[in-house]
Write a protein that holds these residues in place. Structure first.
Motif, PDB file in Angstrom:
ATOM      1  N   LEU A  44      -1.957   1.207  18.149  1.00 24.86           N
ATOM      2  CA  LEU A  44      -1.587   0.881  15.798  1.00 24.86           C
ATOM      3  C   LEU A  44      -2.962   1.531  15.729  1.00 24.86           C
ATOM      4  O   LEU A  44      -3.776   0.963  14.348  1.00 24.86           O
ATOM      5  N   ARG A  45      -3.312   2.680  16.292  1.00 19.61           N
ATOM      6  CA  ARG A  45      -4.961   2.593  15.628  1.00 19.61           C
ATOM      7  C   ARG A  45      -4.971   3.675  14.601  1.00 19.61           C
ATOM      8  O   ARG A  45      -5.989   3.254  13.796  1.00 19.61           O
ATOM      9  N   TRP A  46      -3.330   4.697  14.834  1.00 20.94           N
ATOM     10  CA  TRP A  46      -3.980   5.431  13.191  1.00 20.94           C
ATOM     11  C   TRP A  46      -3.374   3.850  11.763  1.00 20.94           C
ATOM     12  O   TRP A  46      -4.111   4.466  10.796  1.00 20.94           O
ATOM     13  N   PHE A  47      -2.329   3.051  12.022  1.00 16.97           N
ATOM     14  CA  PHE A  47      -2.166   2.268  10.792  1.00 16.97           C
ATOM     15  C   PHE A  47      -3.525   1.390  10.617  1.00 16.97           C
ATOM     16  O   PHE A  47      -4.062   1.159   9.713  1.00 16.97           O
ATOM     17  N   GLU A  48      -4.637   1.307  11.541  1.00 19.79           N
ATOM     18  CA  GLU A  48      -6.177   0.857  11.684  1.00 19.79           C
ATOM     19  C   GLU A  48      -6.599   1.612  11.076  1.00 19.79           C
ATOM     20  O   GLU A  48      -7.538   1.833   9.954  1.00 19.79           O
ATOM     21  N   ALA A  49      -6.692   3.081  11.209  1.00 22.36           N
ATOM     22  CA  ALA A  49      -7.435   3.958  10.031  1.00 22.36           C
ATOM     23  C   ALA A  49      -6.948   4.181   8.552  1.00 22.36           C
ATOM     24  O   ALA A  49      -7.588   4.573   8.176  1.00 22.36           O
ATOM     25  N   LEU A  50      -5.384   4.160   8.300  1.00 16.87           N
ATOM     26  CA  LEU A  50      -5.411   3.820   7.551  1.00 16.87           C
ATOM     27  C   LEU A  50      -5.637   3.202   6.665  1.00 16.87           C
ATOM     28  O   LEU A  50      -6.051   2.744   5.918  1.00 16.87           O
ATOM     29  N   TRP A  51      -5.873   1.246   7.370  1.00 20.96           N
ATOM     30  CA  TRP A  51      -6.380   0.471   6.965  1.00 20.96           C
ATOM     31  C   TRP A  51      -8.012   0.331   5.894  1.00 20.96           C
ATOM     32  O   TRP A  51      -8.223   0.317   5.214  1.00 20.96           O
ATOM     33  N   ASN A  52      -8.449   1.318   6.970  1.00 20.00           N
ATOM     34  CA  ASN A  52      -9.634   1.764   6.650  1.00 20.00           C
ATOM     35  C   ASN A  52     -10.094   2.789   6.091  1.00 20.00           C
ATOM     36  O   ASN A  52     -11.335   3.757   5.878  1.00 20.00           O
ATOM     37  N   ASN A  53      -9.342   3.498   5.529  1.00 19.12           N
ATOM     38  CA  ASN A  53      -9.605   4.394   4.876  1.00 19.12           C
ATOM     39  C   ASN A  53      -9.725   4.336   3.269  1.00 19.12           C
ATOM     40  O   ASN A  53      -7.965   3.891   2.417  1.00 19.12           O
ATOM     41  N   ASP A  54     -10.611   4.101   2.754  1.00 17.73           N
ATOM     42  CA  ASP A  54     -10.354   4.262   1.316  1.00 17.73           C
ATOM     43  C   ASP A  54      -9.993   4.969   0.604  1.00 17.73           C
ATOM     44  O   ASP A  54      -9.299   4.679  -0.430  1.00 17.73           O
ATOM     45  N   ALA A  55      -9.293   6.380   0.492  1.00 16.13           N
ATOM     46  CA  ALA A  55      -8.638   6.988  -0.883  1.00 16.13           C
ATOM     47  C   ALA A  55      -7.620   6.338  -0.252  1.00 16.13           C
ATOM     48  O   ALA A  55      -6.690   6.809  -1.582  1.00 16.13           O
ATOM     49  N   VAL A  56      -6.779   5.680   0.651  1.00 17.28           N
ATOM     50  CA  VAL A  56      -5.420   6.158   1.433  1.00 17.28           C
ATOM     51  C   VAL A  56      -4.900   4.824   0.329  1.00 17.28           C
ATOM     52  O   VAL A  56      -4.230   4.862  -0.004  1.00 17.28           O
ATOM     53  N   MET A  57      -6.035   3.382   0.607  1.00 24.51           N
ATOM     54  CA  MET A  57      -5.984   2.285   0.135  1.00 24.51           C
ATOM     55  C   MET A  57      -5.833   2.494  -1.575  1.00 24.51           C
ATOM     56  O   MET A  57      -5.147   1.558  -2.287  1.00 24.51           O
ATOM     57  N   ARG A  58      -7.008   3.405  -2.314  1.00 24.50           N
ATOM     58  CA  ARG A  58      -6.678   3.257  -3.014  1.00 24.50           C
ATOM     59  C   ARG A  58      -5.624   4.421  -3.461  1.00 24.50           C
ATOM     60  O   ARG A  58      -4.961   3.640  -5.576  1.00 24.50           O
ATOM     61  N   ALA A  59      -4.961   5.466  -3.426  1.00 28.40           N
ATOM     62  CA  ALA A  59      -3.971   5.436  -3.430  1.00 28.40           C
ATOM     63  C   ALA A  59      -2.157   4.634  -3.474  1.00 28.40           C
ATOM     64  O   ALA A  59      -1.371   4.864  -4.465  1.00 28.40           O
ATOM     65  N   PHE A  60      -2.233   3.766  -2.859  1.00 33.93           N
ATOM     66  CA  PHE A  60      -1.753   2.312  -2.269  1.00 33.93           C
ATOM     67  C   PHE A  60      -1.602   1.830  -3.715  1.00 33.93           C
ATOM     68  O   PHE A  60      -1.440   1.259  -4.512  1.00 33.93           O
ATOM     69  N   ARG A  61      -2.927   1.426  -4.176  1.00 28.72           N
ATOM     70  CA  ARG A  61      -3.323   0.000  -5.217  1.00 28.72           C
ATOM     71  C   ARG A  61      -2.378   0.748  -6.604  1.00 28.72           C
ATOM     72  O   ARG A  61      -2.047  -0.190  -7.203  1.00 28.72           O
ATOM     73  N   THR A  62      -2.957   2.318  -6.511  1.00 24.95           N
ATOM     74  CA  THR A  62      -2.002   3.055  -7.679  1.00 24.95           C
ATOM     75  C   THR A  62      -0.903   3.138  -7.230  1.00 24.95           C
ATOM     76  O   THR A  62      -0.172   2.622  -8.680  1.00 24.95           O
ATOM     77  N   SER A  63      -0.386   3.537  -6.388  1.00 31.59           N
ATOM     78  CA  SER A  63       1.434   3.221  -6.255  1.00 31.59           C
ATOM     79  C   SER A  63       2.107   1.870  -7.192  1.00 31.59           C
ATOM     80  O   SER A  63       2.839   1.987  -7.592  1.00 31.59           O
ATOM     81  N   ILE A  64       1.383   0.931  -5.997  1.00 29.86           N
ATOM     82  CA  ILE A  64       1.868   0.110  -6.449  1.00 29.86           C
ATOM     83  C   ILE A  64       1.443  -0.763  -7.388  1.00 29.86           C
ATOM     84  O   ILE A  64       2.755  -0.897  -8.672  1.00 29.86           O
ATOM     85  N   VAL A  65       0.475  -0.562  -9.031  1.00 35.23           N
ATOM     86  CA  VAL A  65       0.597  -0.845 -10.115  1.00 35.23           C
ATOM     87  C   VAL A  65       1.421  -0.223 -10.613  1.00 35.23           C
ATOM     88  O   VAL A  65       1.912  -0.699 -11.767  1.00 35.23           O
ATOM     89  N   LEU A  66       1.648   0.954 -10.731  1.00 36.70           N
ATOM     90  CA  LEU A  66       2.355   2.696 -10.989  1.00 36.70           C
ATOM     91  C   LEU A  66       4.010   1.983 -10.832  1.00 36.70           C
ATOM     92  O   LEU A  66       4.941   1.684 -11.855  1.00 36.70           O
ATOM     93  N   GLY A  67       4.166   2.037  -9.890  1.00 31.85           N
ATOM     94  CA  GLY A  67       5.816   1.371  -9.334  1.00 31.85           C
ATOM     95  C   GLY A  67       6.053  -0.101 -10.277  1.00 31.85           C
ATOM     96  O   GLY A  67       6.792   0.378 -10.541  1.00 31.85           O
ATOM     97  N   LEU A  68       5.041  -1.188 -10.218  1.00 28.11           N
ATOM     98  CA  LEU A  68       5.317  -2.182 -10.933  1.00 28.11           C
ATOM     99  C   LEU A  68       5.643  -1.621 -12.123  1.00 28.11           C
ATOM    100  O   LEU A  68       6.225  -2.523 -13.283  1.00 28.11           O
ATOM    101  N   MET A  69       5.132  -1.027 -12.746  1.00 23.72           N
ATOM    102  CA  MET A  69       4.909  -1.403 -14.491  1.00 23.72           C
ATOM    103  C   MET A  69       5.808  -0.235 -14.910  1.00 23.72           C
ATOM    104  O   MET A  69       6.212  -0.514 -15.637  1.00 23.72           O
ATOM    105  N   THR A  70       6.411   0.877 -14.027  1.00 22.23           N
ATOM    106  CA  THR A  70       7.286   1.289 -14.449  1.00 22.23           C
ATOM    107  C   THR A  70       8.296   0.812 -14.520  1.00 22.23           C
ATOM    108  O   THR A  70       9.364   0.208 -15.130  1.00 22.23           O
ATOM    109  N   ALA A  71       9.082  -0.318 -13.026  1.00 21.75           N
ATOM    110  CA  ALA A  71      10.054  -0.798 -13.080  1.00 21.75           C
ATOM    111  C   ALA A  71      10.196  -2.350 -14.081  1.00 21.75           C
ATOM    112  O   ALA A  71      10.756  -2.584 -15.107  1.00 21.75           O
ATOM    113  N   VAL A  72       8.825  -2.486 -14.774  1.00 19.28           N
ATOM    114  CA  VAL A  72       9.220  -3.843 -16.097  1.00 19.28           C
ATOM    115  C   VAL A  72       9.786  -2.818 -16.939  1.00 19.28           C
ATOM    116  O   VAL A  72      10.485  -3.498 -17.565  1.00 19.28           O
ATOM    117  N   ILE A  73       8.857  -2.010 -16.987  1.00 17.91           N
ATOM    118  CA  ILE A  73       9.341  -1.323 -18.856  1.00 17.91           C
ATOM    119  C   ILE A  73      10.325  -0.433 -18.468  1.00 17.91           C
ATOM    120  O   ILE A  73      11.589  -1.187 -19.690  1.00 17.91           O
TER     121      ILE A  73
END
Length: 261
Positions: A44-73
């Motif tokens: 599971l080392r590559w999933f752990e690397a994802l969790w520690n990758n700031d750029a990937v986690m920032r992209a996840f937060r952006t996608s989730i916020v964008l997806g939730l706002m899109t779904a609500v509107i």
């Protein structure tokens, strides 16, 4: 023999479509840095690397916020539009319905360029608001189609009964109409979130500089090198984009059975 050949051909086609996806999922658990067979071990080392990758986690937060706002509107606008088009005699109803579902018929790249050029003509640059507006435009037709199909099957008699018992139109909507529409509303919201989360074509045109979603982050990572983290990130996206619709279907079925009882 004819039906047997069709079955074999169908299996081959689906295998050709989904075998690369299965390979990506399998390689995401590969202990070796190089994606090759036979695999040297599971990790599971590559999933752990994802969790520690700031750029990937920032992209996840952006996608989730964008997806939730899109779904609500999209869900809110889809409910209002469906009510107006199904329950009321709106002038030009067929034309309005066609315009609302037109983004499905237009290629997404054409829609993305058209919206970008139109906003540039208005003097508006790329922004998160533009990105959100583009996702809403693209997901709204799916919500309208799902909600309209459910609303047409709801008899007007139950709403008229509530009105005759003294309920206001707003009370009737929240107490009678919305609960009956809830399976379609939930399905439409999940569809909107999934489509927004998975979109890349329009996002590449609409996103401002410095803002990345998960698909655009994968695209950016692929331009540099093929890292095993990409396989892990692809696996996470597959789980989300496949799991959420299945979850939505299960929730919609449960709500429909509950409403039927």
């Amino acid at each position: 023999m004819g039906w047997q050949a069709i079955r074999v051909w169908t299996v081959l086609v689906y295998g050709f479509m989904f075998l690369p996806v299965a390979v990506v999922v399998l390689l995401s658990f590969n202990a070796n840095q190089f994606g090759s067979f036979p695999m040297t071990g599971m990790s599971l080392r590559w999933f752990e690397a994802l969790w520690n990758n700031d750029a990937v986690m920032r992209a996840f937060r952006t996608s989730i916020v964008l997806g939730l706002m899109t779904a609500v509107i999209s869900t809110t606008l889809g409910i209002l539009a469906s009510l107006a088009l199904v329950r009321y005699n709106v002038p030009g109803r067929n034309t309005i319905t066609t315009l609302l579902i037109a983004p499905i018929l237009v290629p997404e790249v054409v829609l993305a360029v058209a919206l970008l050029l139109f906003l540039n003509w208005l003097g508006l640059g790329k922004s998160f608001a533009l990105l959100l507006a583009g996702h809403v435009i693209f997901t709204l037709p799916f919500v309208i189609l799902v909600v309209q199909a459910r609303l047409v099957s709801i008899k007007r008699d139950v709403e008229e009964a509530a009105l005759s018992l003294g309920a206001s139109p707003v009370q009737t909507f929240f107490s009678v109409t919305l609960p009956l529409m809830l399976p379609a509303v939930a399905a439409g919201a999940l569809f909107a979130f999934t489509i927004s989360f998975d979109d890349i074509t329009g996002t590449l045109f609409w996103k401002p500089g410095g803002v990345e979603t998960v698909p655009t982050q994968i695209f950016s990572m692929l331009r540099n090198s093929i890292s095993p983290e990409i396989n892990a990130l692809g696996t996470v996206m597959i789980v989300m984009t496949v799991g959420l619709p299945l979850l939505g279907a299960a929730v919609a079925r449960k709500l429909a059975m509950k409403g039927g009882n």
